[in-house]
Write a protein that holds these residues in place. Structure first.
Motif, PDB file in Angstrom:
ATOM      1  N   SER A 124       0.819  -1.219   0.000  1.00  0.00           N
ATOM      2  CA  SER A 124       0.000   0.000   0.000  1.00  0.00           C
ATOM      3  C   SER A 124       0.848   1.261   0.000  1.00  0.00           C
ATOM      4  O   SER A 124       0.408   2.320  -0.467  1.00  0.00           O
ATOM      5  CB  SER A 124      -0.936   0.011   1.220  1.00  0.00           C
TER       6      SER A 124
ATOM      7  N   SER B 197       1.804   1.493  -3.926  1.00  0.00           N
ATOM      8  CA  SER B 197       0.832   1.193  -4.976  1.00  0.00           C
ATOM      9  C   SER B 197       0.450   2.433  -5.782  1.00  0.00           C
ATOM     10  O   SER B 197       0.316   2.365  -7.010  1.00  0.00           O
ATOM     11  CB  SER B 197      -0.428   0.557  -4.368  1.00  0.00           C
ATOM     12  N   SER B 198       0.302   3.579  -5.105  1.00  0.00           N
ATOM     13  CA  SER B 198      -0.064   4.812  -5.814  1.00  0.00           C
ATOM     14  C   SER B 198       1.023   5.194  -6.816  1.00  0.00           C
ATOM     15  O   SER B 198       0.740   5.541  -7.973  1.00  0.00           O
ATOM     16  CB  SER B 198      -0.277   5.953  -4.814  1.00  0.00           C
ATOM     17  N   HIS B 199       2.265   5.123  -6.368  1.00  0.00           N
ATOM     18  CA  HIS B 199       3.383   5.470  -7.241  1.00  0.00           C
ATOM     19  C   HIS B 199       3.489   4.495  -8.414  1.00  0.00           C
ATOM     20  O   HIS B 199       3.761   4.896  -9.548  1.00  0.00           O
ATOM     21  CB  HIS B 199       4.686   5.453  -6.440  1.00  0.00           C
TER      22      HIS B 199
ATOM     23  N   ILE C 116      -5.118  10.037  -7.527  1.00  0.00           N
ATOM     24  CA  ILE C 116      -4.581   8.742  -7.093  1.00  0.00           C
ATOM     25  C   ILE C 116      -3.935   8.862  -5.718  1.00  0.00           C
ATOM     26  O   ILE C 116      -4.200   8.067  -4.810  1.00  0.00           O
ATOM     27  CB  ILE C 116      -3.563   8.204  -8.116  1.00  0.00           C
ATOM     28  N   TYR C 117      -3.101   9.882  -5.536  1.00  0.00           N
ATOM     29  CA  TYR C 117      -2.372  10.016  -4.268  1.00  0.00           C
ATOM     30  C   TYR C 117      -3.289  10.402  -3.114  1.00  0.00           C
ATOM     31  O   TYR C 117      -3.046  10.018  -1.973  1.00  0.00           O
ATOM     32  CB  TYR C 117      -1.251  11.036  -4.410  1.00  0.00           C
ATOM     33  N   SER C 118      -4.341  11.168  -3.410  1.00  0.00           N
ATOM     34  CA  SER C 118      -5.236  11.590  -2.327  1.00  0.00           C
ATOM     35  C   SER C 118      -6.234  10.497  -1.960  1.00  0.00           C
ATOM     36  O   SER C 118      -6.555  10.294  -0.783  1.00  0.00           O
ATOM     37  CB  SER C 118      -5.988  12.870  -2.718  1.00  0.00           C
TER      38      SER C 118
ATOM     39  N   ARG D  27      -5.868   7.166  -2.471  1.00  0.00           N
ATOM     40  CA  ARG D  27      -5.231   5.917  -2.060  1.00  0.00           C
ATOM     41  C   ARG D  27      -4.225   6.122  -0.918  1.00  0.00           C
ATOM     42  O   ARG D  27      -3.554   5.162  -0.533  1.00  0.00           O
ATOM     43  CB  ARG D  27      -4.523   5.265  -3.248  1.00  0.00           C
ATOM     44  N   ASN D  28      -4.141   7.324  -0.388  1.00  0.00           N
ATOM     45  CA  ASN D  28      -3.127   7.598   0.623  1.00  0.00           C
ATOM     46  C   ASN D  28      -3.790   8.060   1.909  1.00  0.00           C
ATOM     47  O   ASN D  28      -4.462   9.099   1.952  1.00  0.00           O
ATOM     48  CB  ASN D  28      -2.164   8.678   0.098  1.00  0.00           C
TER      49      ASN D  28
ATOM     50  N   ILE E 214       1.037   2.869  -9.877  1.00  0.00           N
ATOM     51  CA  ILE E 214      -0.037   3.185 -10.835  1.00  0.00           C
ATOM     52  C   ILE E 214       0.369   4.361 -11.711  1.00  0.00           C
ATOM     53  O   ILE E 214       0.205   4.335 -12.938  1.00  0.00           O
ATOM     54  CB  ILE E 214      -1.358   3.485 -10.091  1.00  0.00           C
TER      55      ILE E 214
ATOM     56  N   ASN F   8      -2.939  12.212 -11.180  1.00  0.00           N
ATOM     57  CA  ASN F   8      -1.923  12.040 -10.133  1.00  0.00           C
ATOM     58  C   ASN F   8      -2.411  12.483  -8.754  1.00  0.00           C
ATOM     59  O   ASN F   8      -2.312  11.724  -7.788  1.00  0.00           O
ATOM     60  CB  ASN F   8      -0.634  12.773 -10.503  1.00  0.00           C
TER      61      ASN F   8
END
Length: 335
Positions: free
Chosen positions: A242, A245-247, A292-294, A296-297, A249, A289
């Motif tokens: 986890s 994973s964002s990076h 995804i980062y917000s 999934r983080n 993607i 971007n």
């Protein structure tokens, strides 16, 4: 004789960006679509930069690189979309040769910088997962600054060489670029002076700034995946995965579309699809971007939640003070 032939032709001073065709209905749909994408992209990336700078919990190497990436994405979108929006709105598709080369420089230098930044981020994840006991000592503030500065400088300087050589080329027609921005290949095809040197240098620098970082990123994730698979517990594997994973993607989307556009054979079918895939890495990647980062983080979501609660509390406090002042004023008037 061929040399004197192109010298006798008229040197063109502007290009015409053909964009997405001349269908009026398509232009009407594309303008609001790209406008929304641009506004959301800028807002999302600026928000992430503000959160990383303002919140102490995000003052870590991973979020330092994320802040750099979001800052880069705001510049990346601004290098392409404003001109696209202006062309769709005014129907004026012309762009002067110097401005075209300048657009290419900013776009290409930011793309090369992004390749290097993604590599730095993958190295950060490699150290965090594969060498957790030494992570704090290895990934210190000094190394973070060196990796970030090296990424920006290498991207900007490598593209500067190509752009300077492009500015020395002679363009004498045709002047139509079958693209929605000034990319390297469509522009070089219009040059009527010798392009052998610039093509060789472009291949060399593209390998150094794109292929080499891609291979390093790929190698980092090979080690990361092997290390994760060795973790005995399922919960431990999920927690480790986890964090990267964002990076992963973002890397897959960015490099996947670049490979399709620049490295696959230029068949008729792929040539028609190139603009679509170019939209993915030049327009949609900066948009997704921050999403995804917000989404999934956990840390980013918690920080955003704290900021929202503080803003709501501040707003309520201001409203309460304003009501108290009005009530006091009314009482004074009555007395």
């Amino acid at each position: 004789m061929e040399d004197t032939g192109w010298r006798n032709k008229t040197t063109i001073t502007e290009f015409v960006l053909l964009g997405f065709g001349k269908v009026p209905e398509l232009q009407i749909l594309l303008f609001p679509l790209f406008l929304v994408i641009y506004v959301v992209t800028m807002a999302g990336n600026i928000l992430i930069v503000a959160l990383v700078v303002a919140d102490q919990h995000l003052h870590t190497p991973m979020y330092f690189f994320l802040g750099n990436l979001s800052c880069l994405e705001t510049c990346y979108s601004s290098a392409i979309l404003p001109k696209v929006l202006a062309s769709l709105l005014t129907r004026d598709r012309t762009i002067s040769v110097p401005r075209c080369i300048a657009q290419f420089y900013f776009f290409a230098s930011l793309a090369a910088t992004e390749c290097c930044l993604l590599t730095a981020m993958s190295y950060d994840r490699y150290l965090a997962i594969c060498k957790p006991l030494h992570y704090a000592a290895l990934m210190n503030g000094r190394l973070c600054l060196q990796l970030a500065a090296g990424s920006w400088l290498s991207g900007c300087l490598a593209t500067l060489i190509i752009s300077c050589l492009m500015s020395q080329l002679t363009f004498c027609g045709p002047n139509e670029i079958d693209h929605f921005f000034c990319d390297f290949t469509p522009v070089i095809k219009l040059a009527c002076s010798d392009t052998n040197l610039i093509l060789v240098l472009d291949l060399l620098l593209a390998s150094l700034c794109t292929l080499f970082p891609f291979l390093l990123t790929l190698l980092s994730y090979v080690y990361i995946i092997v290390t994760i698979l060795r973790i005995p517990s399922t919960g431990g594997r999920q927690k480790a995965f986890s964090t990267c994973s964002s990076h992963l993607i973002v890397v897959t989307i960015f490099y996947g579309t670049i490979i399709i556009v620049y490295m696959l054979p230029k068949s008729e079918t792929l040539r028609d699809l190139n603009k679509v895939f170019s939209v993915f890495y030049s327009v949609l990647t900066p948009l997704i971007n921050p999403l995804i980062y917000s989404l999934r983080n956990k840390e980013v979501k918690e920080t955003l939640s704290r900021v929202i609660h503080k803003c709501v509390a501040f707003s309520r406090t201001q409203t309460s003070l304003a009501s108290s002042l009005r009530l006091k004023t009314n009482q004074d008037d009555l007395s």
